[in-house]
Design an enzyme around this catalytic site. Structure first.
Site, PDB file in Angstrom:
ATOM      1  N   ASP A 294       5.636  15.061  63.077  1.00  0.00           N
ATOM      2  CA  ASP A 294       6.018  14.501  63.716  1.00  0.00           C
ATOM      3  C   ASP A 294       7.723  13.754  64.159  1.00  0.00           C
ATOM      4  OD1 ASP A 294       5.374  11.913  65.679  1.00  0.00           O
ATOM      5  OD2 ASP A 294       3.326  11.247  64.356  1.00  0.00           O
ATOM      6  N   ARG A 296       7.844  11.714  66.158  1.00  0.00           N
ATOM      7  CA  ARG A 296       8.535  10.429  66.697  1.00  0.00           C
ATOM      8  C   ARG A 296       9.046   9.015  66.985  1.00  0.00           C
ATOM      9  NH1 ARG A 296       1.922  10.327  68.846  1.00  0.00           N
ATOM     10  NH2 ARG A 296       1.609  10.924  66.589  1.00  0.00           N
TER      11      ARG A 296
END
Length: 362
Positions: A294, A296
């Site tokens: 991930d 983000r």
């Protein structure tokens, strides 16, 4: 002087150049290098760059693991570019789409001497530009002189410090009333970063009390799920369910963060989908591309919430890490509100992988 570029603006220019296939120069003290994104460099520019000196290809440790290359620098590997290497070779190192067709690549020689800081910065810039995280790097004796001669943008890493790793401050640009199916009492806020990057949105429903925890959802943009109704994920159903729940409650806020593909961009997300079609799960696909599970940055969500006047949330999420990141960013999470919707025959393996490998509570 105010006319001079800020560090964030300099970095934004370099990202744009890399996306266009233009080289940039990075400087770190006495060291400097010409950097080009492996995904966008042309044959002509590759040839000219190699004429300047020995070239190396910087890749992440995740990609190096797939290629069985040694990552002596921990988080990255500096692959020595062979003398007879061409664009096909460069692309094959950066892009895993053909790995299964050429399982006997290599052996690859990794550099281990000297600082890897310039190479690390090159990979960061490629990631921020939503390109494959692989960069062609040619060390130079006098990078600033080359940049001036050829009109290339350059960046002094010592001067920018940690700015390369920091998200640019967000500012609310405008807001307007937005009646929606779930509630006629909607209002859309638009936030834009200082560096001219992706805008992010806050959909406010009703008039939430700023002194109380607000029912909230941090939703990352998903073009395929949100707009096209893709069955490969649960993003679209989660978006609609969250808006419906906030509408029924009469007040709340949904943040729509433009972090497509868990932060790797739509093109790389489609590359990951292609790898999934080859039999890899969503996490394995990301790793083969050279990304983490991930990528983000949820600090963006915390910043928007604070600018809207909220300090505590009832967070609609199945992701415990999102709760932890909100709290670490100064937003109190008083309750995690489950949002388990959208399972179907096409995304069952995807959801199971998120639960098993990413800790989602599904």
């Amino acid at each position: 002087m105010a006319l001079a570029l800020t560090h964030a603006e300099q970095i934004a220019r370099l990202r744009a150049d890399l996306r266009m296939g233009v080289g940039v120069v990075l400087v770190d003290g006495a060291q400097s290098a010409l950097v080009m994104a492996a995904e966008t460099v042309t044959s002509a520019r590759l040839s000219d760059a190699r004429a300047l000196g020995p070239a190396l290809l910087a890749i992440t440790a995740r990609r190096a693991e797939t290629l069985k290359a040694r990552a002596y620098d921990g988080d990255l590997a500096r692959i020595v570019v062979p003398k007879d290497a061409d664009m096909t070779w460069v692309r094959s190192i950066a892009d895993p789409s053909g790995d299964l067709n050429h399982p006997m690549q290599g052996p690859h020689i990794s550099a281990r001497d000297g600082s890897a800081d310039l190479f690390r910065a090159a990979i960061i810039l490629c990631k921020q530009a939503f390109l494959l995280p692989a960069a062609l790097v040619v060390p130079l004796a006098n990078g600033p002189e080359l940049a001036q001669t050829h009109g290339l943008n350059s960046l002094d890493l010592t001067a920018v410090g940690s700015a390369l790793l920091q998200s640019s401050p967000l500012h609310e640009i405008t807001a307007a009333r937005l009646p929606m199916e779930v509630s006629e009492a909607g209002r859309l806020h638009v936030f834009r970063p200082d560096d001219g990057g992706e805008e992010h949105y806050a959909i406010e429903i009703g008039r939430p009390d700023r002194a109380q925890p607000v029912l909230s959802r941090l939703h990352s943009a998903c073009f395929t799920g949100d707009l096209l109704g893709s069955l490969k994920c649960d993003c679209g159903p989660q978006l609609r369910a969250a808006l419906k729940q906030i509408g029924e409650a009469g007040h709340g806020v949904l943040l729509y963060l433009n972090q497509e593909g868990r932060g790797i961009g739509l093109a790389n997300k489609m590359r990951a989908y292609s790898l999934q079609d080859q039999g890899f799960d969503t996490v394995e696909a990301n790793h083969r591309l050279g990304f983490e599970d991930d990528e983000r940055d949820f600090k963006l969500g915390a910043e928007i919430l604070r600018k809207l006047g909220f300090s505590a949330v009832r967070l609609m999420t199945n992701n415990p890490k999102k709760v932890q990141m909100m709290q670490a960013s100064g937003i109190e999470v008083t309750e995690r509100v489950p949002l388990a919707v959208g399972r179907n025959s096409h995304n069952t393996e995807y959801l199971d992988t998120k639960a098993a490998k990413s800790g989602h509570l599904l």
